[in-house]
Design an enzyme around this catalytic site. Structure first.
Site, PDB file in Angstrom:
ATOM      1  CE  LYS A  21      -4.182  -4.156   1.042  1.00 41.87           C
ATOM      2  NZ  LYS A  21      -4.749  -3.106   1.737  1.00 41.87           N
ATOM      3  CG  ASP A  25      -1.923  -1.151   1.211  1.00 43.71           C
ATOM      4  OD1 ASP A  25      -2.035  -1.992   0.114  1.00 43.71           O
ATOM      5  OD2 ASP A  25      -2.679  -1.090   2.146  1.00 43.71           O
ATOM      6  CG  HIS A  27     -14.928   0.580   1.141  1.00 38.54           C
ATOM      7  ND1 HIS A  27     -14.140   0.148   2.248  1.00 38.54           N
ATOM      8  CD2 HIS A  27     -15.212  -0.879   0.469  1.00 38.54           C
ATOM      9  CE1 HIS A  27     -13.926  -1.259   2.428  1.00 38.54           C
ATOM     10  NE2 HIS A  27     -14.556  -1.680   1.287  1.00 38.54           N
ATOM     11  CG  HIS A  86      -8.512   5.165   2.557  1.00 34.41           C
ATOM     12  ND1 HIS A  86      -9.646   4.899   3.546  1.00 34.41           N
ATOM     13  CD2 HIS A  86      -7.797   4.053   2.433  1.00 34.41           C
ATOM     14  CE1 HIS A  86      -9.575   3.663   3.885  1.00 34.41           C
ATOM     15  NE2 HIS A  86      -8.572   3.096   3.203  1.00 34.41           N
ATOM     16  CG  ASP A  90      -6.702   0.024   1.140  1.00 34.29           C
ATOM     17  OD1 ASP A  90      -6.780  -1.053   1.297  1.00 34.29           O
ATOM     18  OD2 ASP A  90      -6.994   1.038   1.546  1.00 34.29           O
ATOM     19  CB  CYS A 127      -2.343  -3.045   5.158  1.00 30.62           C
ATOM     20  SG  CYS A 127      -3.974  -2.372   4.856  1.00 30.62           S
ATOM     21  CG  HIS A 152     -11.508   1.139  -0.069  1.00 34.34           C
ATOM     22  ND1 HIS A 152     -11.154  -0.101   0.282  1.00 34.34           N
ATOM     23  CD2 HIS A 152     -10.334   1.801   0.820  1.00 34.34           C
ATOM     24  CE1 HIS A 152     -10.464  -0.534   1.317  1.00 34.34           C
ATOM     25  NE2 HIS A 152      -9.948   0.573   1.509  1.00 34.34           N
TER      26      HIS A 152
HETATM   27  C1  VGL Z   1      -4.752   0.691   5.589  1.00 35.80           C
HETATM   28  C2  VGL Z   1      -6.430   1.524   6.885  1.00 35.80           C
HETATM   29  C3  VGL Z   1      -7.388   1.399   5.910  1.00 35.80           C
HETATM   30  C4  VGL Z   1      -3.484   0.177   5.470  1.00 35.80           C
HETATM   31  C5  VGL Z   1      -5.703   0.541   4.640  1.00 35.80           C
HETATM   32  O1  VGL Z   1      -2.864   0.143   4.208  1.00 35.80           O
HETATM   33  O2  VGL Z   1      -2.844   0.010   6.532  1.00 35.80           O
HETATM   34  N1  VGL Z   1      -5.396   1.082   6.728  1.00 35.80           N
HETATM   35  N2  VGL Z   1      -7.221   1.007   4.533  1.00 35.80           N
HETATM   36 ZN    ZN Z   2      -8.534   0.919   3.188  1.00 31.99          ZN
END
Ligand code: VGL
Ligand code: ZN
Length: 210
Positions: A113, A15, A59, A88, A53, A158, A55
């Site tokens: 994901k 990510d 979401h 995000h 990540d 994550c 979405h």
């Molecule tokens: C993440 C919060 C929401 C991450 C992703 O990449 O750690 N944290 N979505």
């Molecule tokens: Zn996320």
């Protein structure tokens, strides 16, 4: 103890997207500091995979989808507790793109994901319902990968969930601590390390890769 990367090792880069970098909607402090170290690590590994990540608008993990809530509130969902986040990594927006400073031209696969509207997914392996698979485990097995080295954002979400699932799937798993940065909300970082230690995830630093 120095670790020398082998052909059956893989660097999993979690990510590294604009929304998690300074200026992004869910910025992780110091997130930009790990990009050059990760580029350097990447040159040591034959195999590199990235997670993204990804979405849809609206979401279920977004506070904006739940009237009366604020980011970082926790709500109950059918699959368990869910931390709510600022919007995000909305698919096809700038915030969801990888940083242009990443230099990993030999990266072989990007696993997206979190694209189901009603299920979050911190892990690169399995969504938060703990049922829906991303396909990463099958990919790694077919490729003959045995050891995973996990880096990126965020250590306590994550990265940790991905490392725990890697371990549960039977991979020897390493988290390279100084090539990660954490959100650390309400003790989440200490909890993540406790969980990873208990599961047998190895905690190393970039200097251990020799
Ligand atoms: C993440 C919060 C929401 C991450 C992703 O990449 O750690 N944290 N979505
Ligand atoms: Zn996320």
């Amino acid at each position: 103890m120095p670790i020398t990367p082998r052909p059956d090792d893989l660097l999993l880069v979690v990510d590294l997207q604009y929304d998690f970098l300074p200026g992004g909607s869910l910025a992780v402090t110091g997130g930009d500091e790990i990009i050059i170290p990760i580029n350097r690590l990447g040159r040591r590994f034959d195999n590199v995979v990235m997670t993204q990540d990804w979405h849809p608008p609206g979401h279920i993990s977004f506070a904006s989808s739940h009237p009366g809530t604020q980011p970082f509130d926790v709500i109950g969902l059918p699959y368990g507790p869910q931390v709510l986040w600022p919007d995000h990594c909305v698919w096809d927006t700038h915030g969801a793109q990888f940083s242009k400073d990443i230099e990993l031209p030999h990266s072989q696969l990007t696993i997206r994901k979190g694209y189901h509207e009603v299920i979050d997914s911190y892990s690169g392996f399995e969504e938060a319902d703990r049922k829906t698979k991303t396909g990463l485990e099958g990919y790694l097995r077919e490729r003959g990968i045995r050891r995973l080295f996990v880096v990126g954002l965020a250590t306590d979400f994550c990265v940790a969930w991905t490392a725990l699932d890697a371990r549960a799937a039977g991979f020897e798993t390493y988290v390279i601590e100084d090539a990660c940065r954490a959100i650390d909300n309400g003790g989440s970082l200490a909890q993540a390390w406790a969980d990873m230690n208990a599961a047998g995830v190895n905690r190393i630093v970039a200097g251990d890769i020799a």
